[in-house]
Design an enzyme around this catalytic site. Structure first.
Site, mmCIF file in Angstrom:
data_model
loop_
_atom_site.group_PDB
_atom_site.id
_atom_site.type_symbol
_atom_site.label_atom_id
_atom_site.label_comp_id
_atom_site.label_asym_id
_atom_site.label_seq_id
_atom_site.Cartn_x
_atom_site.Cartn_y
_atom_site.Cartn_z
ATOM 1 N N LYS A 67 -14.131 -44.541 -9.434
ATOM 2 C CA LYS A 67 -13.094 -45.527 -9.104
ATOM 3 C C LYS A 67 -12.059 -44.877 -8.185
ATOM 4 O O LYS A 67 -11.694 -43.719 -8.385
ATOM 5 C CB LYS A 67 -12.439 -46.022 -10.400
ATOM 6 C CG LYS A 67 -11.460 -47.169 -10.199
ATOM 7 C CD LYS A 67 -10.934 -47.682 -11.545
ATOM 8 C CE LYS A 67 -10.007 -48.859 -11.392
ATOM 9 N NZ LYS A 67 -9.534 -49.401 -12.692
ATOM 10 N N SER A 142 -10.238 -54.250 -13.502
ATOM 11 C CA SER A 142 -10.029 -53.853 -12.128
ATOM 12 C C SER A 142 -11.096 -52.896 -11.602
ATOM 13 O O SER A 142 -11.192 -52.692 -10.396
ATOM 14 C CB SER A 142 -8.652 -53.184 -11.993
ATOM 15 O OG SER A 142 -8.596 -52.007 -12.775
ATOM 16 N N SER A 166 -9.918 -52.847 -18.029
ATOM 17 C CA SER A 166 -10.552 -52.701 -16.713
ATOM 18 C C SER A 166 -11.891 -51.981 -16.677
ATOM 19 O O SER A 166 -12.552 -51.991 -15.644
ATOM 20 C CB SER A 166 -9.594 -52.017 -15.747
ATOM 21 O OG SER A 166 -8.657 -52.953 -15.308
HETATM 22 N N1 GLN Z 1 -6.205 -56.976 -16.097
HETATM 23 C C1 GLN Z 1 -5.281 -56.067 -16.675
HETATM 24 C C2 GLN Z 1 -4.104 -55.891 -15.749
HETATM 25 O O1 GLN Z 1 -4.143 -56.466 -14.728
HETATM 26 C C3 GLN Z 1 -5.933 -54.763 -16.976
HETATM 27 C C4 GLN Z 1 -6.009 -53.853 -15.827
HETATM 28 C C5 GLN Z 1 -6.550 -52.490 -16.183
HETATM 29 O O2 GLN Z 1 -7.096 -52.276 -17.264
HETATM 30 N N2 GLN Z 1 -6.340 -51.564 -15.270
HETATM 31 O O3 GLN Z 1 -3.167 -55.226 -16.015
#
Ligand code: GLN
Length: 472
Positions: A67, A142, A166
């Site tokens: 990532k 994400s 994410s």
């Molecule tokens: N969807 C969640 C957010 O937008 C989780 C994101 C994540 O785990 N990085 O904060």
């Protein structure tokens, strides 16, 4: 889709260069946009070295996608943001050092929501990643690029980060396995922070076994991350195909309003399958689940507003030609951050400001404690909890991106786990039409062994994870 063991045999018989070349060709032809950077030259160079060194190490010669919020020395790291344009980290994250020592080959940097803020990989400055099962749909987020890369056979393994879901969300939407370990088990050194009290790096693969092999490589204490803990363990030894006597808790709050009926049915069927294999299930109450989303977003945005202050046009990436600091700072941030990131910095700054701090931030911290207590209470009676990872399968590109609240609501089943800091693994457990469905197995702090064993047993006795994507 080849397993680590199959790849190892091929690397032995042919070469790592050959394997890496094959993956690079798939990436080149792909329209999924799973990668921001493909590290073609360095990957091939490293593969050659590993071929001549006799393939030493548990992941010798095996390609992995990373990532793009995990620092890689000499390879561009963007967090999918314009503000980091041109930034090349001068050092490796702890997990990257570990991967290199294990012989793994970094094949590229995976697409993601900007600064890991999102659940669909649509906020990337580099454009959205497409779901390999249906390219009109999102891959989840994400870490959408990391999951799509594995599901689309562009890498056998990948790393993501999970602040509020994410890793698990894209694992679920892309039909692969993803693990969010207990907070502290993997060093966050070199992970570019979004909300550091919540996040952990996590592995993706097409099977529980491969996720565990990768987890074994990257876990471990690191003095450079003061929240990392000394829990050296051989997680692979937990992979036993047996759930006799296991007690599963079913939190009904996770099957609430808005849960798609196919998701509900698939997860309950999965629990039945485990019962047929010797486990027992009981309903557990998690009454504070309904406050989790509000608490999560207040805490995550507050931490983000502080963490993202370092992107000031002086230290990293994007620059302007202004003469004074204040103009540089505001112009770089106005031009460099996307809309969602700006929204979160503003809301987080507001929640932390004098006068509102008690009302929002402190209140959210109190809810966080209540949610932790829900888990502690539940785990007095059961070994693991099983629930849907996401309330529905992958949604359409563009469907939610203009409505931030509806996008935040998608995280209803994943954020409580980060607030409590417990481990959770998402694995395929069904299909809705041609779209994969994921369930999560949640464990006690540091009891990765129980969730890995449960997930492994389910996988060994079902075939959801082996269903191949047409054309891959
Ligand atoms: N969807 C969640 C957010 O937008 C989780 C994101 C994540 O785990 N990085 O904060």
């Amino acid at each position: 889709m080849a397993s680590i063991n199959e790849l190892k045999e091929r690397i032995h018989a042919d070469s790592s260069v050959e394997i890496v070349t094959e993956y690079l060709e798939i990436i080149e032809k792909s329209k999924l946009n799973a990668f921001i950077t493909v590290a073609k030259e360095s990957a091939l160079l490293r593969a050659k070295e590993i071929d001549s060194n006799g393939h030493e190490g548990p992941l010798a010669g095996i390609p992995i996608a990373i990532k793009d919020n995990i620092s890689t020395k000499g390879i561009k790291t963007t967090c999918a943001s314009k503000i980091l344009t041109g930034y090349i980290p001068p050092y490796d994250a702890h997990v990257i050092e570990k991967l290199k020592n294990a012989g793994a080959i970094i094949i590229g940097k995976a697409n993601m929501d900007e600064f890991a803020m999102g659940s669909s990989t649509e906020t990337s400055f580099y454009g959205p990643t497409l779901n390999p099962w249906d390219t009109t749909r999102v891959p989840g987020g994400s870490s959408g690029g990391s999951a799509a890369a594995v599901a689309g056979s562009q890498a056998p393994l990948s790393l993501g980060s999970d602040t509020g879901g994410s890793v698990r969300c894209p694992a679920s939407f892309c039909g692969v396995v993803g693990l969010k370990p207990t907070y502290g088990v993997i060093s966050r050194y070199g992970l570019i922070s979004y909300a550091n009290s919540l996040e952990q790096i996590g592995p993706f693969a097409t099977s529980v076994r491969d996720v565990t092999t990768l987890f074994d490589v990257i876990a471990g204490q690191d003095p450079r991350d003061s929240t990392s803990v000394n829990r050296e363990a051989n997680y692979s030894s937990a992979l036993i195909n047996d759930v006799k006597g296991l007690k599963i808790g079913v939190p009904e709050e996770y099957f609430g309003e808005g849960t798609d009926k196919n998701v509900d049915r698939s997860v309950r069927d999965a629990i039945n399958t485990l019962e047929e294999l010797g486990a027992a299930s009981v309903e557990v109450k998690m009454p504070n689940t309904k406050y989790a989303l509000s608490a999560y977003y207040v805490i995550a945005m507050s931490e983000a507003s502080s963490n993202l202050a370092r992107f000031d046009g002086m230290r990293y990436g994007l620059r302007t030609e202004d003469s004074d600091w204040h103009t540089t700072f505001s112009r770089v941030r106005a031009a460099g951050f996307g809309e969602e990131v700006k929204r979160r910095i503003l809301l987080g700054t507001y929640a932390l400001s004098a006068g509102y701090h008690d009302k929002y931030y402190l209140k959210a911290l109190k809810i966080r404690t209540l949610i932790k207590q829900d888990f502690e209470r539940a785990f007095k009676d059961v070994d693991v909890l099983i629930a849907p990872t996401m309330p529905y399968p992958a949604f359409k590109l563009g469907e939610k991106i203009d409505d931030p609240i509806s996008l935040y609501l998608a995280d209803v089943d994943t954020v409580p786990i980060n607030l409590a800091g417990v481990p959770s693994i998402s694995l395929p457990c069904g299909f809705s039409g041609r779209l994969p469905i994921g369930m999560q197995v949640i464990g006690k702090h540091f009891d990765e062994a129980a969730i890995l064993r449960t997930a492994y047993t389910f996988e060994e006795n079902t075939d959801f994870h082996t269903r191949q994507l047409e054309g891959y």
